[in-house]
Scaffold this motif. Sequence first.
Motif, PDB file in Angstrom:
ATOM      1  N   SER A 134       0.837  -1.201   0.000  1.00 56.49           N
ATOM      2  CA  SER A 134       0.000   0.000   0.000  1.00 56.49           C
ATOM      3  C   SER A 134       0.866   1.243   0.000  1.00 56.49           C
ATOM      4  O   SER A 134       2.032   1.208   0.430  1.00 56.49           O
ATOM      5  N   TYR A 135       0.289   2.344  -0.497  1.00 55.28           N
ATOM      6  CA  TYR A 135       0.994   3.622  -0.522  1.00 55.28           C
ATOM      7  C   TYR A 135      -0.054   4.740  -0.556  1.00 55.28           C
ATOM      8  O   TYR A 135      -1.220   4.508  -0.918  1.00 55.28           O
ATOM      9  N   PRO A 136       0.330   5.966  -0.181  1.00 51.48           N
ATOM     10  CA  PRO A 136      -0.641   7.071  -0.129  1.00 51.48           C
ATOM     11  C   PRO A 136      -1.267   7.344  -1.492  1.00 51.48           C
ATOM     12  O   PRO A 136      -0.606   7.247  -2.530  1.00 51.48           O
ATOM     13  N   ASN A 165      -5.561   4.491   1.312  1.00 46.75           N
ATOM     14  CA  ASN A 165      -4.332   4.243   0.559  1.00 46.75           C
ATOM     15  C   ASN A 165      -4.600   3.279  -0.597  1.00 46.75           C
ATOM     16  O   ASN A 165      -5.533   2.470  -0.539  1.00 46.75           O
TER      17      ASN A 165
END
Length: 302
Positions: A134-136, A165
Amino acid sequence: MKPWLTYIRVIAIAVLAVIIVRTLFVTSCFIPSSGMENTLYRGEGVLVGKWSYGWRVPFQSVFGYKRLLPDDVKRGDIVVFNNPMPADTSTAVDGRELYISRCIGVPGDTLMLNSQLIAEGSDVFSPDTKALYSYPAEAEESVCDVLNSLGIKGNQLAGYTQEGNYIRSFSYYEHYLVTQRLNGKVELLPLYPEKSRKSYPFVVPGKGVPVKIYPWNAALISNMITLHEKRKSYLQGDTVYVDGKPQKEYTFSQDFYWMASNDPVNISDSRLFGFVPENHIIGKALRIWYPARKGRFMQKIQ
């Protein structure tokens, strides 16, 4: 002088000049697979500088390994080298098939590798096991730009976290490529850390520097000793025996390098055959002389 003799003389001089250039200065090879796309495409012809890392004296089986004015392979170089693990190991090094990959590990580097598999007595590193990261959401454009630049296609969003996210699936090697290109600007966090495969440190061997032997690198070290040091080595449990004696560390007689393809699926690199010894290195890929696409003639390879 008769005209036909003049023609023969010109042809002979031209052939001799080509032989001298190919032997002493520059050689060429064709890209056999899609492993280096989008940097190099299948079927392209590339020029290889024989003095990039020093000129390797030919006929190693006769004269042994010698290199004039040697220089180090640099991290990031695209390198042409002979197959380190051919089907017939009795074939002389400089008579083996050619491979081309990017150097991502030089002597002294420590690489984190996982999923070590043993198949038919050789080490194979599987980079293709997928995991979710996951990432922003605001980093989506940066991640997409990196995926496009690396030629990673078909990697669609896998979903969203409760915090909003974004989630994508990456293989271990894809994750390595993407995080290197992001250079700390975006952090890819494993969605299920407890299910992540454990990685182990593998030190790239350097000439004259002892390498400690651990359970996770024992098979690879033993194979390297047999193939490239030409000594009797075997594995018993997690212990490496050399000439019948157990070893806790081993000092190699030459430098080694870790080579990686661009393509995470069509691999023919160190994940398949392990570290590449310096006596297998031919030179650095310099320019494209036979392009597969328009606008690439004599393009610099980087």
